[in-house]
Scaffold this active site. Structure first.
Site, mmCIF file in Angstrom:
data_model
loop_
_atom_site.group_PDB
_atom_site.id
_atom_site.type_symbol
_atom_site.label_atom_id
_atom_site.label_comp_id
_atom_site.label_asym_id
_atom_site.label_seq_id
_atom_site.Cartn_x
_atom_site.Cartn_y
_atom_site.Cartn_z
ATOM 1 N N ARG A 170 10.498 -7.625 5.927
ATOM 2 C CA ARG A 170 10.420 -6.189 5.662
ATOM 3 C C ARG A 170 11.377 -5.431 6.580
ATOM 4 O O ARG A 170 11.529 -5.740 7.749
ATOM 5 C CB ARG A 170 8.984 -5.730 5.904
ATOM 6 C CG ARG A 170 8.784 -4.252 5.799
ATOM 7 C CD ARG A 170 7.354 -3.904 5.514
ATOM 8 N NE ARG A 170 6.428 -4.215 6.593
ATOM 9 C CZ ARG A 170 5.124 -3.948 6.522
ATOM 10 N NH1 ARG A 170 4.623 -3.407 5.437
ATOM 11 N NH2 ARG A 170 4.336 -4.239 7.519
ATOM 12 N N ARG B 274 -10.264 0.824 8.445
ATOM 13 C CA ARG B 274 -9.901 -0.552 8.792
ATOM 14 C C ARG B 274 -11.115 -1.339 9.283
ATOM 15 O O ARG B 274 -10.997 -2.520 9.574
ATOM 16 C CB ARG B 274 -8.880 -0.567 9.934
ATOM 17 C CG ARG B 274 -7.495 -0.107 9.589
ATOM 18 C CD ARG B 274 -6.667 -1.187 8.899
ATOM 19 N NE ARG B 274 -5.432 -1.558 9.528
ATOM 20 C CZ ARG B 274 -4.255 -0.983 9.303
ATOM 21 N NH1 ARG B 274 -4.133 0.042 8.518
ATOM 22 N NH2 ARG B 274 -3.173 -1.455 9.872
ATOM 23 N N ARG C 269 10.129 -3.334 11.769
ATOM 24 C CA ARG C 269 9.024 -2.682 12.473
ATOM 25 C C ARG C 269 8.658 -3.498 13.704
ATOM 26 O O ARG C 269 8.652 -4.726 13.654
ATOM 27 C CB ARG C 269 7.796 -2.596 11.540
ATOM 28 C CG ARG C 269 7.648 -1.257 10.884
ATOM 29 C CD ARG C 269 6.573 -1.269 9.846
ATOM 30 N NE ARG C 269 5.242 -1.638 10.356
ATOM 31 C CZ ARG C 269 4.114 -1.421 9.678
ATOM 32 N NH1 ARG C 269 4.156 -0.842 8.496
ATOM 33 N NH2 ARG C 269 2.956 -1.781 10.163
ATOM 34 N N ARG D 57 -3.010 -9.065 13.079
ATOM 35 C CA ARG D 57 -3.358 -8.131 12.002
ATOM 36 C C ARG D 57 -4.087 -8.843 10.859
ATOM 37 O O ARG D 57 -5.028 -8.304 10.290
ATOM 38 C CB ARG D 57 -2.098 -7.415 11.497
ATOM 39 C CG ARG D 57 -1.611 -6.374 12.508
ATOM 40 C CD ARG D 57 -0.501 -5.527 11.955
ATOM 41 N NE ARG D 57 0.739 -6.267 11.877
ATOM 42 C CZ ARG D 57 1.757 -5.943 11.075
ATOM 43 N NH1 ARG D 57 1.681 -4.901 10.301
ATOM 44 N NH2 ARG D 57 2.859 -6.657 11.094
ATOM 45 N N LYS E 238 0.828 -1.222 0.000
ATOM 46 C CA LYS E 238 0.000 0.000 0.000
ATOM 47 C C LYS E 238 0.859 1.268 0.000
ATOM 48 O O LYS E 238 0.607 2.203 -0.747
ATOM 49 C CB LYS E 238 -0.922 0.047 1.239
ATOM 50 C CG LYS E 238 -1.918 -1.078 1.331
ATOM 51 C CD LYS E 238 -2.872 -0.874 2.489
ATOM 52 C CE LYS E 238 -2.245 -0.933 3.864
ATOM 53 N NZ LYS E 238 -1.752 -2.264 4.264
#
Ligand code: AMP
Length: 222
Positions: free
Chosen positions: A123, A89, A156, A167, A14
């Protein structure tokens, strides 16, 4: 004036896709997650409120999220429009958004959960400029260092197996119904998020009726 929403599971790209669009169309990229991360890094009151929730991969309460989004959009440095990422969300946030703003399109980046795990756990994020790297397909030239600004690359706090499970669960139970709300209004373009970032961008632009990004052929959109 263009107003877009981009939705998709964690790691679906995103942020990257929003940045491509924002740079090219001169629209503002608003990432609610980045706003919260900035607050955590800068030890603000909001940061203190959201830090634990974020680290656990849980959703921040709707009242706070809506007030952050409202404030950001009221700042109104988006003369040519905006693309908002990470919001809404859930259904309540989608209703709030639909009541307050006209939307030109919702881009749904579709990525199977198996790919999400692989991407998210690999990531890395630059602490200085926020640029995203992926150690599988998009690693930095020098390990641990941002190509663009030389900043340190970190994982992160919420890119862990445990937080990811939370999530993903929330995405399927909370966020998917919000998408259905937009879908009923025929705003949603679903794009396969598995190809390389420029191919995904090309597909998004095709769906939104924008000029091509690159002369490559991409997969179809629903
Ligand atoms: P993101 O960068 O979009 O993955 O967001 C990081 C974290 O910020 C999420 O896991 C949530 O804790 C929080 N967050 C971001 N956007 C929202 C939202 N719209 N509603 C609730 N929490 C959010």
């Amino acid at each position: 004036m263009r107003k877009y929403v981009i939705m998709g599971v964690q790691g679906s790209g995103k942020g990257t896709q929003s940045q491509f669009l924002a740079a090219d169309l001169d629209i503002v990229h608003i990432s609610v997650g980045d706003i919260f991360r900035w607050n955590v890094q800068n030890h603000t009151k909001i940061g203190a409120q959201v830090r634990r929730v974020m680290a656990a991969g849980e959703l921040v309460g709707d009242d706070l999220v809506e007030s952050v989004v409202r404030t950001r959009l009221t700042d109104h440095d988006w003369n040519f429009g905006f693309i908002i990422d990470g919001f809404p969300r859930n259904r309540r946030q989608a209703e709030f958004f639909l009541e307050s703003y006209d939307i030109d399109g919702v881009i749904e980046l579709d990525l199977p959960d198996g790919d999400v795990r692989r991407r998210v756990l690999n990531r890395r994020l630059c602490v200085d400029c926020g640029m995203d790297y992926n150690l599988i397909g998009n690693s930095p030239k020098v390990a641990g260092q941002c190509d663009s600004c030389g900043g340190q690359l970190v994982t992160r706090e919420d890119d862990t197996e445990e937080a990811l499970a939370v999530r993903l669960r929330d995405y399927h139970t909370e966020t998917a119904p919000a998408l259905d709300l937009f879908r009923r209004k025929e705003y949603v373009f679903t794009v396969d998020a598995r190809p390389a970032p420029d191919a995904v961008q090309e597909q998004i632009r095709k769906c939104l009726g924008l000029p091509p990004f690159e002369q490559k052929k991409g997969p179809g959109c629903a």
